[in-house]
Design a protein around this motif. Structure first.
Motif, PDB file in Angstrom:
ATOM      1  N   PRO A 115     115.063  21.472  35.498  1.00 22.55           N
ATOM      2  CA  PRO A 115     115.944  20.548  34.781  1.00 22.55           C
ATOM      3  C   PRO A 115     115.867  20.713  33.265  1.00 22.55           C
ATOM      4  CG  PRO A 115     114.197  19.349  35.983  1.00 22.55           C
ATOM      5  CD  PRO A 115     114.044  20.792  36.317  1.00 22.55           C
ATOM      6  N   THR A 116     117.011  20.932  32.658  1.00 24.16           N
ATOM      7  CA  THR A 116     117.108  21.101  31.202  1.00 24.16           C
ATOM      8  C   THR A 116     118.555  20.823  30.811  1.00 24.16           C
ATOM      9  OG1 THR A 116     116.556  22.600  29.377  1.00 24.16           O
ATOM     10  CG2 THR A 116     117.646  23.583  31.269  1.00 24.16           C
ATOM     11  N   LYS A 166     113.286  16.319  31.565  1.00 26.93           N
ATOM     12  CA  LYS A 166     113.988  17.590  31.375  1.00 26.93           C
ATOM     13  C   LYS A 166     113.291  18.378  30.280  1.00 26.93           C
ATOM     14  CE  LYS A 166     118.551  16.099  32.877  1.00 26.93           C
ATOM     15  NZ  LYS A 166     119.991  16.058  32.567  1.00 26.93           N
ATOM     16  N   THR A 222     114.571  11.542  30.446  1.00 28.14           N
ATOM     17  CA  THR A 222     115.936  11.012  30.545  1.00 28.14           C
ATOM     18  C   THR A 222     116.037  10.074  31.743  1.00 28.14           C
ATOM     19  OG1 THR A 222     116.828  12.652  32.077  1.00 28.14           O
ATOM     20  CG2 THR A 222     116.749  13.278  29.747  1.00 28.14           C
ATOM     21  N   ILE A 247     109.083  21.587  36.769  1.00 27.49           N
ATOM     22  CA  ILE A 247     109.218  22.336  35.510  1.00 27.49           C
ATOM     23  C   ILE A 247     108.128  23.408  35.367  1.00 27.49           C
ATOM     24  CG2 ILE A 247     109.260  22.121  32.980  1.00 27.49           C
ATOM     25  CD1 ILE A 247     110.566  19.358  33.330  1.00 27.49           C
ATOM     26  N   CYS A 281     115.294  28.633  33.270  1.00 26.31           N
ATOM     27  CA  CYS A 281     115.635  27.305  33.818  1.00 26.31           C
ATOM     28  C   CYS A 281     116.824  27.427  34.778  1.00 26.31           C
ATOM     29  CB  CYS A 281     115.958  26.321  32.698  1.00 26.31           C
ATOM     30  SG  CYS A 281     114.519  25.890  31.699  1.00 26.31           S
TER      31      CYS A 281
END
Ligand code: AMP
Ligand code: GLY
Length: 428
Positions: A121-122, A284, A279, A253, A115
């Protein structure tokens, strides 16, 4: 592929594997279906064999002896142990990634590093090999915060720490061996808020085909309270995953992850399961799994209109570029019936009655997990025991059918959540 030409071996013993076997058994291509070890429900549709599925040589030996064309690997353990590698070395098609690619589930730090490198996104994170370093990180990263054992821990290695003291205790527990070898390393990450969704793609390493969306209910108690479980119920589709959100998940992702795996020289083939947190800043990644979700697979299989076998074959053989899948328009819901005490300790060997009546409705399937049949009786032998799965026009209809079926099951020692789907049903 010709009619009745394919011999398939499914590995696993959960509701997921019963649902996969149920769908595979409907294929006109199927010549013979084996399952190892299977369960009380699977044995009515497949030949169950006892094999050590964590032992690649044992599975390869059986597959060669029976001239198996495709091995479908249900759970993560055999994937991380290199079963797909061992099968492919013998030219046996395997549905599921090779060990190097299964690291997306086998090591949380591995996935977090991908990531970071590919801007996926994380939650912000740190990786630690010693308690001292982890404690230093916690000095500047206040609770709430999430502490995770790096390796496979049967879903138990994640601690959501609401206080600094809980976070520090989790670090010490993990390094003291609470999760064995899985805790030789740990990840600490930012606590994310939002609704969760389970996102599945079939991929040959380059192309990715999104499957239907689903949501799971991980907590044991109604209103999503109490300890985490393997999953207490699921429904599909998850309307919260809008077409725009699906697109964003694919481009931000899934695709970069497939690129990362190809760049590492271990392209990912199989079903890739992204646990998403939806979110305020967009989807994410919470974590990856290298397999179908259980119980999400149960609702996906009930909604899948197309034959599953060509899809599994194409994925295993590494080319899904021409693959399309059709889904039933109906919504589906599955409610897990578990043994009282689960996810803690529970008793085994109690009898379940009323299953024939419960399954009489054509839109309802009961997928077994921890059951066995003995002298014609169905006995509960696991924590999660049954998955009562129904489809209907709209989620309320699917829900009503599943709960009507549950009412007919006579099993005093079992329990289930009565509120599966509550978020979606509240949102109307
Ligand atoms: P995992 O095994 O990593 O999916 O974690 C199990 C569950 O813990 C997830 O389904 C979430 O409910 C929760 N969880 C994990 N990581 C986070 C995070 N960074 N923020 C909030 N919740 C999390
Ligand atoms: N349903 C959650 C899982 O399969 O990991």
């Amino acid at each position: 592929m010709e009619e009745k030409s394919v011999k398939i071996l499914v590995l696993g013993s959960g509701g997921r594997e019963h649902a996969l076997c149920w769908k595979i058994a409907q294929s006109p291509l199927l010549e013979k279906l084996y399952c190892a070890p299977g369960n009380g429900g699977v044995e009515t549709i497949a030949e169950c064999v006892s094999l050590d599925i964590e032992s690649p040589p044992a599975v390869v030996k059986f597959a060669k002896e029976q001239a198996i064309d495709l091995v479908v690997i249900g759970p993560e353990g055999p994937l991380v142990a290199g079963l797909a590698d061992a099968l492919m070395a013998e030219n046996i098609a395997a549905f599921g990634p090779v060990a190097a690619a299964a690291q997306v589930e086998g090591s949380k730090g591995f996935t977090k590093d991908i990531c970071a490198a590919y801007d996926i996104p994380t939650a912000a994170y740190g990786r630690f090999k010693t308690a001292a370093e982890a404690h230093t990180y916690l000095d500047t990263h206040p609770a709430p915060i999430v502490v995770k054992a790096d390796g496979l821990a049967a879903g138990k290695g994640v601690i959501i720490a609401e206080t600094d003291a809980q976070a520090r205790a989790a670090v010490d527990d993990i390094f003291d061996g609470a999760f064995g070898a899985a805790g030789a390393e740990l990840v600490i990450e930012e606590f994310m808020t939002g609704e969760e969704a389970s996102f599945f793609v079939l991929t040959d390493g380059v192309n990715a085909l999104p499957l239907a969306t689903a949501q799971d209910h991980k907590r044991v108690g109604e209103g999503d309270t109490g300890p985490n479980t393997g999953g207490m119920g699921a429904y599909s589709p998850a309307r919260i995953v809008s077409p725009a959100l699906l697109e964003e998940t694919m481009t931000r992702i899934i695709q970069p992850t497939l690129t990362a795996m190809a760049d590492k020289g271990s392209p990912y083939r199989g079903v890739l399961y992204a646990g998403l947190m939806l979110t305020e800043d967009g989807p994410k990644l919470v974590e990856y799994n290298a397999r179908f979700g259980d119980p999400e697979c149960q609702v996906l299989m009930l909604r899948l209109k197309s034959d599953l076998v060509p899809a599994l074959m194409a994925t295993a053989q590494g080319d899904i570029s021409d693959l399309q899948l059709e889904w039933h328009d109906e919504d589906a819901m599955t409610v897990v019936m578990a043994a009282q005490g689960y996810p803690g300790s529970y008793s085994k060997g109690t009898q379940i009655k009323g299953l024939d009546a419960a399954e009489a409705d054509a839109d309802t399937q009961i997928f077994h997990a921890g059951t066995k049949i003995e002298d014609g009786k169905t006995l509960a032998v696991g924590g999660r025991v049954l998955n009562v799965t129904s489809k209907g026009k709209g989620l309320p209809a699917a829900r009503d059918k599943a709960y009507a079926a549950l009412d007919k099951i006579d099993w005093q020692e079992g329990f289930y959540r009565r509120d599966i789907g509550w978020r979606a049903l509240d949102e109307g």
